[in-house]
Scaffold this motif. Structure first.
Motif, PDB file in Angstrom:
ATOM      1  N   GLY A 190       0.829  -1.189   0.000  1.00 35.22           N
ATOM      2  CA  GLY A 190       0.000   0.000   0.000  1.00 35.22           C
ATOM      3  C   GLY A 190       0.867   1.244   0.000  1.00 35.22           C
ATOM      4  N   LYS A 191       0.658   2.119   0.972  1.00 39.80           N
ATOM      5  CA  LYS A 191       1.450   3.345   1.075  1.00 39.80           C
ATOM      6  C   LYS A 191       2.702   3.162   1.918  1.00 39.80           C
ATOM      7  CE  LYS A 191      -2.415   6.527   0.342  1.00 39.80           C
ATOM      8  NZ  LYS A 191      -3.157   7.710   0.847  1.00 39.80           N
ATOM      9  N   TYR A 192       2.934   1.941   2.382  1.00 44.62           N
ATOM     10  CA  TYR A 192       4.096   1.653   3.218  1.00 44.62           C
ATOM     11  C   TYR A 192       5.171   0.911   2.410  1.00 44.62           C
ATOM     12  CZ  TYR A 192       1.223   2.904   7.243  1.00 44.62           C
ATOM     13  OH  TYR A 192       0.438   3.578   8.143  1.00 44.62           O
ATOM     14  N   ASN A 193       6.434   1.196   2.726  1.00 47.71           N
ATOM     15  CA  ASN A 193       7.551   0.471   2.138  1.00 47.71           C
ATOM     16  C   ASN A 193       8.422  -0.057   3.272  1.00 47.71           C
ATOM     17  OD1 ASN A 193       9.215  -0.500   0.019  1.00 47.71           O
ATOM     18  ND2 ASN A 193      10.582   1.249   0.240  1.00 47.71           N
ATOM     19  N   LEU A 194       8.427  -1.378   3.446  1.00 49.92           N
ATOM     20  CA  LEU A 194       9.186  -2.014   4.518  1.00 49.92           C
ATOM     21  C   LEU A 194      10.587  -2.339   4.014  1.00 49.92           C
ATOM     22  CD1 LEU A 194       6.407  -4.498   5.734  1.00 49.92           C
ATOM     23  CD2 LEU A 194       6.801  -2.121   6.446  1.00 49.92           C
ATOM     24  N   LYS A 195      11.625  -2.034   4.832  1.00 48.20           N
ATOM     25  CA  LYS A 195      13.008  -2.163   4.366  1.00 48.20           C
ATOM     26  C   LYS A 195      13.894  -2.786   5.441  1.00 48.20           C
ATOM     27  CE  LYS A 195      13.629   2.259   3.637  1.00 48.20           C
ATOM     28  NZ  LYS A 195      14.237   3.522   3.138  1.00 48.20           N
ATOM     29  N   LEU A 253      32.005  -5.646   7.052  1.00 50.83           N
ATOM     30  CA  LEU A 253      33.372  -5.425   6.590  1.00 50.83           C
ATOM     31  C   LEU A 253      34.264  -6.149   7.590  1.00 50.83           C
ATOM     32  CD1 LEU A 253      35.228  -4.056   4.507  1.00 50.83           C
ATOM     33  CD2 LEU A 253      35.524  -2.200   6.152  1.00 50.83           C
ATOM     34  N   GLU A 254      34.783  -7.312   7.171  1.00 51.64           N
ATOM     35  CA  GLU A 254      35.516  -8.195   8.084  1.00 51.64           C
ATOM     36  C   GLU A 254      34.629  -8.501   9.294  1.00 51.64           C
ATOM     37  OE1 GLU A 254      38.284  -9.711   7.316  1.00 51.64           O
ATOM     38  OE2 GLU A 254      38.563  -8.622   5.428  1.00 51.64           O
ATOM     39  N   ASP A 255      35.070  -8.148  10.519  1.00 50.27           N
ATOM     40  CA  ASP A 255      34.295  -8.477  11.719  1.00 50.27           C
ATOM     41  C   ASP A 255      33.362  -7.357  12.165  1.00 50.27           C
ATOM     42  OD1 ASP A 255      35.467 -11.009  11.982  1.00 50.27           O
ATOM     43  OD2 ASP A 255      37.204 -10.181  13.024  1.00 50.27           O
ATOM     44  N   ASP A 256      33.302  -6.257  11.402  1.00 51.35           N
ATOM     45  CA  ASP A 256      32.368  -5.179  11.699  1.00 51.35           C
ATOM     46  C   ASP A 256      31.075  -5.401  10.909  1.00 51.35           C
ATOM     47  OD1 ASP A 256      34.374  -4.033  13.217  1.00 51.35           O
ATOM     48  OD2 ASP A 256      35.032  -2.698  11.597  1.00 51.35           O
ATOM     49  N   SER A 257      29.946  -5.033  11.502  1.00 46.17           N
ATOM     50  CA  SER A 257      28.668  -5.254  10.816  1.00 46.17           C
ATOM     51  C   SER A 257      27.645  -4.209  11.234  1.00 46.17           C
ATOM     52  CB  SER A 257      28.122  -6.652  11.107  1.00 46.17           C
ATOM     53  OG  SER A 257      27.830  -6.809  12.483  1.00 46.17           O
ATOM     54  N   GLY A 258      26.650  -4.026  10.371  1.00 41.75           N
ATOM     55  CA  GLY A 258      25.558  -3.105  10.658  1.00 41.75           C
ATOM     56  C   GLY A 258      24.240  -3.680  10.180  1.00 41.75           C
ATOM     57  N   LEU A 259      23.210  -3.532  10.984  1.00 39.98           N
ATOM     58  CA  LEU A 259      21.869  -4.002  10.641  1.00 39.98           C
ATOM     59  C   LEU A 259      20.893  -2.849  10.785  1.00 39.98           C
ATOM     60  CD1 LEU A 259      19.736  -6.248  10.070  1.00 39.98           C
ATOM     61  CD2 LEU A 259      19.624  -6.575  12.561  1.00 39.98           C
ATOM     62  N   THR A 260      20.040  -2.652   9.763  1.00 42.05           N
ATOM     63  CA  THR A 260      19.043  -1.584   9.803  1.00 42.05           C
ATOM     64  C   THR A 260      17.692  -2.101   9.363  1.00 42.05           C
ATOM     65  OG1 THR A 260      20.701   0.122   9.327  1.00 42.05           O
ATOM     66  CG2 THR A 260      18.410   0.692   8.927  1.00 42.05           C
ATOM     67  N   LEU A 261      16.662  -1.732  10.116  1.00 40.26           N
ATOM     68  CA  LEU A 261      15.278  -2.005   9.763  1.00 40.26           C
ATOM     69  C   LEU A 261      14.554  -0.674   9.684  1.00 40.26           C
ATOM     70  CD1 LEU A 261      14.541  -4.995  12.166  1.00 40.26           C
ATOM     71  CD2 LEU A 261      15.195  -5.114   9.755  1.00 40.26           C
ATOM     72  N   GLY A 262      13.686  -0.511   8.668  1.00 38.98           N
ATOM     73  CA  GLY A 262      13.003   0.764   8.517  1.00 38.98           C
ATOM     74  C   GLY A 262      11.695   0.646   7.772  1.00 38.98           C
ATOM     75  N   VAL A 263      10.951   1.747   7.779  1.00 37.02           N
ATOM     76  CA  VAL A 263       9.681   1.808   7.057  1.00 37.02           C
ATOM     77  C   VAL A 263       9.470   3.229   6.567  1.00 37.02           C
ATOM     78  CG1 VAL A 263       8.391   2.226   9.192  1.00 37.02           C
ATOM     79  CG2 VAL A 263       7.196   1.373   7.162  1.00 37.02           C
ATOM     80  N   ASP A 264       8.986   3.363   5.324  1.00 43.15           N
ATOM     81  CA  ASP A 264       8.585   4.645   4.759  1.00 43.15           C
ATOM     82  C   ASP A 264       7.069   4.654   4.619  1.00 43.15           C
ATOM     83  OD1 ASP A 264      11.262   5.212   4.525  1.00 43.15           O
ATOM     84  OD2 ASP A 264      11.366   4.750   2.380  1.00 43.15           O
ATOM     85  N   ARG A 265       6.466   5.802   4.856  1.00 44.96           N
ATOM     86  CA  ARG A 265       5.015   5.958   4.683  1.00 44.96           C
ATOM     87  C   ARG A 265       4.779   7.117   3.714  1.00 44.96           C
ATOM     88  NH1 ARG A 265       0.030   7.411   4.037  1.00 44.96           N
ATOM     89  NH2 ARG A 265      -1.605   6.635   5.447  1.00 44.96           N
ATOM     90  N   LYS A 266       4.236   6.805   2.539  1.00 44.32           N
ATOM     91  CA  LYS A 266       3.980   7.831   1.537  1.00 44.32           C
ATOM     92  C   LYS A 266       2.821   8.700   1.969  1.00 44.32           C
ATOM     93  CE  LYS A 266       3.544   8.377  -3.462  1.00 44.32           C
ATOM     94  NZ  LYS A 266       3.460   7.688  -4.778  1.00 44.32           N
ATOM     95  N   LEU A 267       3.057  10.024   2.030  1.00 42.94           N
ATOM     96  CA  LEU A 267       2.028  10.973   2.433  1.00 42.94           C
ATOM     97  C   LEU A 267       1.489  11.765   1.247  1.00 42.94           C
ATOM     98  CD1 LEU A 267       3.731  12.390   5.650  1.00 42.94           C
ATOM     99  CD2 LEU A 267       2.034  10.556   5.492  1.00 42.94           C
ATOM    100  N   GLY A 268       2.241  11.791   0.169  1.00 41.40           N
ATOM    101  CA  GLY A 268       1.868  12.510  -1.041  1.00 41.40           C
ATOM    102  C   GLY A 268       2.839  12.135  -2.135  1.00 41.40           C
ATOM    103  N   LYS A 269       2.656  12.704  -3.319  1.00 39.90           N
ATOM    104  CA  LYS A 269       3.504  12.354  -4.457  1.00 39.90           C
ATOM    105  C   LYS A 269       4.971  12.623  -4.167  1.00 39.90           C
ATOM    106  CE  LYS A 269       4.038  13.137  -9.428  1.00 39.90           C
ATOM    107  NZ  LYS A 269       3.537  13.865 -10.620  1.00 39.90           N
TER     108      LYS A 269
END
Length: 304
Positions: A247-252, A258-274
């Protein structure tokens, strides 16, 4: 103040000269979030301007089937307290294109940086791939060339000259498909940097990128090998991500190493207009030789 006067002057000139160009205009976006930041030593709540920008671009058709085009873009930090350093240069160039391909002169992203397409789905936020990997370079004094597409494959090269020495760096790429996964279901790229400067050091980088769209799900993956030219230190890492529009949501979600370093991200966008959206994300970094970091943000973006 001097930079602000330059921006105003360019705005006036862009408006006065608009009828002379086949396509010209002003564009940009304001992206601001309220963010809780914990860098391992302290935790603060702050207002963040996430690469908000203002730009001018245009093109004009020339004789012989050629087209001249230009871009003049600035990053504007709308959360900067002093206002002294709230404007920075982004891509600023002039180019010409035709049946031979296109040539660009000025400050521009290298071919390796461009090869990621839109597959860094948290670009400009804490999880931007530049925070773990080398190769996200925007270089002045550069000349870039992109070939025409041959069955969907396009070749590119960036040549960067150091004004203070005879040293030069190159960045080459070969790409296939649509890097935004909008006009096509597949994307693939290979790119190589040779002795590209970054924070006073030179790096050789090889990056492989792939993306695909399956049943409304966009999937992305990257693999990187980087070597610091002076010390010979080599590091490798990978990235995987996925996003799904509902729908108007984008789940990400995105995971990078990089070797033993790491990053994890969870997010969501909500479309409010064009041209408008609300967003939220949570990022956590795990560093082998440093304190872990955590970021939680909610914000708004308006494009124009």
């Amino acid at each position: 103040m001097k930079m602000l006067k330059t921006v105003v002057a360019v705005s006036v000139l862009a408006g006065l000269s608009a009828p002379a160009f086949a396509d010209s205009g002003v564009y940009g976006k304001v992206n601001v979030s309220v963010q809780s930041s914990d860098d391992g030593s302290e935790s603060i709540t702050e207002i963040k301007s996430n690469a908000s920008r203002l730009g001018f671009k245009g093109s004009e058709k020339l004789d012989g089937g050629l087209t001249m085009f230009y871009k003049y873009e600035f990053q504007v930090d709308v959360s900067d307290e002093s206002g002294a350093d709230n404007i920075k240069s982004r891509n600023q160039y002039i180019g010409i294109k035709g049946a031979f391909g296109e040539i660009v002169l000025g400050r521009n992203d290298t071919m390796l940086k461009q090869s990621q397409g839109k597959l860094d789905i948290f670009s400009d936020y804490e999880a931007d791939i530049k925070n773990l990997w080398k190769g996200e370079n925007r270089m002045s004094d550069s000349i870039s060339y992109k070939s025409p597409k041959f069955s969907g494959v396009q070749f590119g090269i960036s040549y960067v000259q150091d004004e203070d020495s005879d040293d030069a760096a190159t960045s080459i790429s070969a790409t296939y498909g649509d890097g935004a996964l909008k006009k096509g279901k597949y994307y693939a790229a290979i790119a190589i940097d040779s002795e590209m400067p970054s924070k006073g050091k030179l790096y050789d980088v090889t990056r492989l990128t792939a993306g695909m769209k399956v049943s409304g799900v966009k999937l992305g993956a990257m693999y990187q090998m980087q070597e610091e030219a002076g010390s010979g230190e080599e590091k490798t890492g990978y990235l995987v991500n996925a996003q799904y529009a509902m729908g108007k949501y984008n789940l990400k979600g995105q995971y990078q190493t990089l070797e033993d370093d790491s990053g994890l991200t969870l997010g969501v966008d909500r479309k409010l207009g064009k041209m408008t959206k609300a967003f939220a994300f949570y990022t956590t970094f795990n560093f082998d030789a440093g304190e872990d970091e955590n970021y939680l943000a909610v914000g708004l973006e308006q494009k124009f």
